[in-house]
Motif scaffolding. Structure first.
Motif, PDB file in Angstrom:
ATOM      1  N   GLU A 106      -6.757  12.257  -5.245  1.00  0.00           N
ATOM      2  CA  GLU A 106      -8.029  11.790  -4.693  1.00  0.00           C
ATOM      3  C   GLU A 106      -7.982  10.277  -4.465  1.00  0.00           C
ATOM      4  OE1 GLU A 106     -12.702  11.901  -5.870  1.00  0.00           O
ATOM      5  OE2 GLU A 106     -11.484  13.672  -6.317  1.00  0.00           O
ATOM      6  N   GLU A 107      -7.446   9.567  -5.432  1.00  0.00           N
ATOM      7  CA  GLU A 107      -7.299   8.116  -5.298  1.00  0.00           C
ATOM      8  C   GLU A 107      -6.319   7.772  -4.171  1.00  0.00           C
ATOM      9  OE1 GLU A 107      -6.340   4.298  -8.181  1.00  0.00           O
ATOM     10  OE2 GLU A 107      -6.599   6.267  -9.087  1.00  0.00           O
TER      11      GLU A 107
ATOM     12  N   TYR B 168      -7.075   6.355   3.412  1.00  0.00           N
ATOM     13  CA  TYR B 168      -8.190   6.103   4.324  1.00  0.00           C
ATOM     14  C   TYR B 168      -8.354   4.596   4.552  1.00  0.00           C
ATOM     15  CZ  TYR B 168     -12.807   5.840   6.343  1.00  0.00           C
ATOM     16  OH  TYR B 168     -13.857   5.543   7.179  1.00  0.00           O
ATOM     17  N   ARG B 169      -8.376   3.818   3.465  1.00  0.00           N
ATOM     18  CA  ARG B 169      -8.529   2.361   3.587  1.00  0.00           C
ATOM     19  C   ARG B 169      -7.348   1.742   4.337  1.00  0.00           C
ATOM     20  NH1 ARG B 169      -9.602   3.052  -1.819  1.00  0.00           N
ATOM     21  NH2 ARG B 169      -7.798   1.778  -2.429  1.00  0.00           N
TER      22      ARG B 169
ATOM     23  N   GLY C  78      -5.736   9.615  -1.526  1.00  0.00           N
ATOM     24  CA  GLY C  78      -6.440   9.897  -0.273  1.00  0.00           C
ATOM     25  C   GLY C  78      -7.382   8.770   0.107  1.00  0.00           C
ATOM     26  N   SER C  79      -8.060   8.225  -0.882  1.00  0.00           N
ATOM     27  CA  SER C  79      -8.965   7.100  -0.644  1.00  0.00           C
ATOM     28  C   SER C  79      -8.188   5.870  -0.168  1.00  0.00           C
ATOM     29  CB  SER C  79      -9.735   6.790  -1.924  1.00  0.00           C
ATOM     30  OG  SER C  79     -10.582   5.689  -1.732  1.00  0.00           O
ATOM     31  N   LEU C  80      -7.051   5.607  -0.809  1.00  0.00           N
ATOM     32  CA  LEU C  80      -6.218   4.479  -0.384  1.00  0.00           C
ATOM     33  C   LEU C  80      -5.679   4.706   1.022  1.00  0.00           C
ATOM     34  CD1 LEU C  80      -4.761   1.810  -0.740  1.00  0.00           C
ATOM     35  CD2 LEU C  80      -2.972   3.026  -2.028  1.00  0.00           C
TER      36      LEU C  80
ATOM     37  N   GLU D 116       0.831  -1.208   0.000  1.00  0.00           N
ATOM     38  CA  GLU D 116       0.000   0.000   0.000  1.00  0.00           C
ATOM     39  C   GLU D 116       0.865   1.257   0.000  1.00  0.00           C
ATOM     40  OE1 GLU D 116      -4.045  -1.771   2.031  1.00  0.00           O
ATOM     41  OE2 GLU D 116      -2.622  -0.714   3.325  1.00  0.00           O
TER      42      GLU D 116
ATOM     43  N   ASP E  33      -7.819   2.568   8.008  1.00  0.00           N
ATOM     44  CA  ASP E  33      -8.981   1.851   8.530  1.00  0.00           C
ATOM     45  C   ASP E  33      -8.686   0.358   8.692  1.00  0.00           C
ATOM     46  OD1 ASP E  33     -11.663   2.229   9.512  1.00  0.00           O
ATOM     47  OD2 ASP E  33     -12.342   1.072   7.779  1.00  0.00           O
TER      48      ASP E  33
END
Length: 93
Positions: A64-65, A71-72, A67-69, A50, A75
């Motif tokens: 944006e992608e 977050y995942r 940032g999404s990664l 990751e 999490d």
């Protein structure tokens, strides 16, 4: 190295308050991150993968992608630690 990696990403946000907040959180969570990475099979490799993908996305300006990664990524660690500590009754901490 994990702390340095994450701080490097956040420093590019040019927000000194967010960098300081993230740095404080990483210091506070370091012990738990080490427990998680050493206790859950495959998590170290997942984190490395990751991190490499985050660098690639940032190099490609796919923020944006990325940032999404991110977050995942965070999490997953949260959920893994909750499960680990619940299973062990918190004895690992």
């Amino acid at each position: 190295m994990n702390t340095d990696f994450h701080l490097t990403l956040y420093r590019h946000a040019r927000g000194p308050r967010i960098v300081q907040t993230v740095q404080n959180l990483l210091v506070e969570c370091d012990r738990h991150t080490r427990i998680q990475l050493s206790s859950i099979r495959g998590d170290r490799e997942r984190a490395v993968s990751e991190h490499a993908e985050l660098v690639r996305l940032c190099e490609d300006a796919a923020y944006e992608e990325a940032g999404s990664l991110m977050y995942r990524h965070i999490d997953h660690i949260r959920l893994a630690l909750v499960a680990l500590l619940s299973r062990d009754g918190g004895a690992a901490v």
